[in-house]
Design a protein around this motif. Structure first.
Motif, mmCIF file in Angstrom:
data_model
loop_
_atom_site.group_PDB
_atom_site.id
_atom_site.type_symbol
_atom_site.label_atom_id
_atom_site.label_comp_id
_atom_site.label_asym_id
_atom_site.label_seq_id
_atom_site.Cartn_x
_atom_site.Cartn_y
_atom_site.Cartn_z
ATOM 1 N N HIS A 130 -36.216 19.430 -69.694
ATOM 2 C CA HIS A 130 -35.810 19.771 -68.330
ATOM 3 C C HIS A 130 -36.526 21.047 -67.881
ATOM 4 O O HIS A 130 -36.942 21.174 -66.720
ATOM 5 N N TYR A 168 -34.352 15.050 -62.435
ATOM 6 C CA TYR A 168 -33.794 16.143 -63.219
ATOM 7 C C TYR A 168 -32.702 16.888 -62.452
ATOM 8 O O TYR A 168 -32.834 17.122 -61.246
ATOM 9 N N TRP A 185 -29.143 23.506 -71.734
ATOM 10 C CA TRP A 185 -30.322 23.117 -70.964
ATOM 11 C C TRP A 185 -31.373 22.593 -71.926
ATOM 12 O O TRP A 185 -31.644 23.201 -72.963
ATOM 13 N N ALA A 232 -40.030 20.156 -67.017
ATOM 14 C CA ALA A 232 -40.085 19.499 -65.705
ATOM 15 C C ALA A 232 -40.132 20.531 -64.583
ATOM 16 O O ALA A 232 -40.962 20.439 -63.665
ATOM 17 N N TYR A 233 -39.251 21.536 -64.646
ATOM 18 C CA TYR A 233 -39.275 22.586 -63.632
ATOM 19 C C TYR A 233 -40.531 23.450 -63.779
ATOM 20 O O TYR A 233 -41.062 23.970 -62.791
ATOM 21 N N SER A 269 -29.812 11.927 -70.737
ATOM 22 C CA SER A 269 -30.317 13.294 -70.644
ATOM 23 C C SER A 269 -31.413 13.553 -71.678
ATOM 24 O O SER A 269 -32.380 14.274 -71.412
ATOM 25 N N ILE A 272 -34.742 11.700 -70.419
ATOM 26 C CA ILE A 272 -35.514 12.373 -69.376
ATOM 27 C C ILE A 272 -36.088 13.699 -69.877
ATOM 28 O O ILE A 272 -37.089 14.187 -69.344
ATOM 29 N N SER A 273 -35.477 14.267 -70.923
ATOM 30 C CA SER A 273 -36.051 15.477 -71.507
ATOM 31 C C SER A 273 -37.446 15.174 -72.059
ATOM 32 O O SER A 273 -38.409 15.901 -71.796
ATOM 33 N N ALA A 280 -40.464 14.317 -69.436
ATOM 34 C CA ALA A 280 -41.225 15.388 -68.780
ATOM 35 C C ALA A 280 -42.598 15.556 -69.422
ATOM 36 O O ALA A 280 -43.597 15.791 -68.736
#
Length: 343
Positions: free
Chosen positions: A252, A287, A248, A255-256, A162, A165-166, A169
């Motif tokens: 992430h 994600y 959160w 990314a959104y 996690s 991948i944070s 982004a």
């Protein structure tokens, strides 16, 4: 831009730097995670135990109260203007430690040793420091370039997926700002091999994108605003998650936020719809779903507080295509709400 070193021998590089200049006193800012998992990699670097300043973990610790704690420890430890503050940790540590160093005695020397992918590719580089305030991300801070950033991707082996991948982004963002070739390359990265020499080279290329922009515009008066791609939407998602008390990650949210920026770029800048769908599908394959359920109106209200705004409304960085971006793009409430309902 200060000096940036890419290495797999962090202790050696830090010792060489500290021995090359007269440093009467060294202070190390860590959180619990970096103290337990990363400090052992600094074996051989002389720092007095009483000069290790530990702060709390997570965004909740990125506050003025925590900065006060760091300043208090510096004062009690006898720090002078020629002392050096070494920040060992993720983005919270480098942001907050950098801010504390920039303000103490009107500025003491600062070295960043980022230990998460997010901090290596983004937070520790470029001189943005700060803390959260009244629920808003990085609301208080200063520009202060550290004299040295040491990036050692062997730290990444200590991180859960996690966290990886944070940070990833921001690498996607840099690729979008750079070129089609960079975008294609980043979408083929093996996220299971982030501690490898091959990934260190990819990391170097990603950081170079930010370096070029920051060198041209260090205090974000112009082109540096491009680095905010995805962050207007992203900070709204992040702020809402903090308010809602749900876990959160910053990356992430970015990314959104990139999905929102791509959708807005399709709407306003002619970004290719097919390419947009490919990138959005790729991002969503990595994600997890957003863990809260805000309305578009609630997210829009948070965007109104974004630091990048001016008298013309909510300010975005958008793209015509990868490598061709447009800063200072103001969007109407109706456009923003329409995009939010698609993300």
């Amino acid at each position: 831009m200060g000096r940036i070193l890419f290495t797999n021998q962090v202790a050696c590089e830090l010792n060489m730097h500290l021995c090359s200049v007269a440093v009467p006193m060294r202070f190390l800012v860590v959180d619990k995670n970096s103290r337990e998992n990363c400090l052992p990699l600094l074996q051989g670097v002389e720092i007095l135990p009483q000069n290790i300043i530990e702060i709390g973990t997570g965004e909740g610790s990125k506050s003025l109260e925590t900065v006060y704690h760091v300043w208090e420890q510096l004062e009690l430890g006898g720090a002078r203007r020629d002392s050096v503050v070494i920040n060992l940790g993720g983005g919270v540590v480098t942001d907050l430690g950098g801010f504390a160093a920039a303000c103490f005695k009107r500025g003491v020397r600062c070295v960043n040793i980022p230990t998460t992918l997010l901090s290596q590719v983004d937070a520790s580089v470029g001189g943005k420091t700060g803390v959260n305030f009244m629920g808003f991300k990085n609301e208080i801070g200063v520009f202060s370039i550290p004299e040295l950033v040491i990036i050692d991707n062997s730290f990444l082996a200590t991180l859960p997926k996690s966290e990886i991948i944070s940070g990833y982004a921001e690498m996607i963002k840099h690729a979008l700002l750079c070129s089609y070739e960079s975008l294609d390359k980043i979408m083929q990265v093996d996220l299971e091999s982030v501690a490898s020499g091959e990934f260190l080279q990819i990391l170097r290329e990603s950081v170079a994108v930010k370096e070029r922009v920051v060198d041209e515009d260090p205090t974000e008066k112009g082109v540096r605003k491009a680095l905010n791609l995805g962050h207007t939407f992203g900070h709204a998602y992040e702020s809402y998650a903090i308010e809602a008390g749900v876990g959160w990650y910053h990356g992430h949210s970015v990314a959104y936020g990139l999905i929102g920026a791509i959708e807005m770029s399709v709407m306003k800048c002619g970004f290719n719809r097919e390419l947009a769908d490919t990138i959005i599908t790729y991002i969503k394959s990595i994600y997890p779903s957003y863990p809260a359920n805000p309305s578009a109106e609630e997210l829009y209200a948070l965007m109104l507080h974004d630091k990048k705004n001016d008298g013309n409304g909510v300010n975005f960085t958008l793209m015509h295509e990868p490598g061709e971006f447009m800063i200072n793009s103001h969007c109407t409430k109706e456009e923003i709400l329409q995009v939010l309902k698609r993300v």
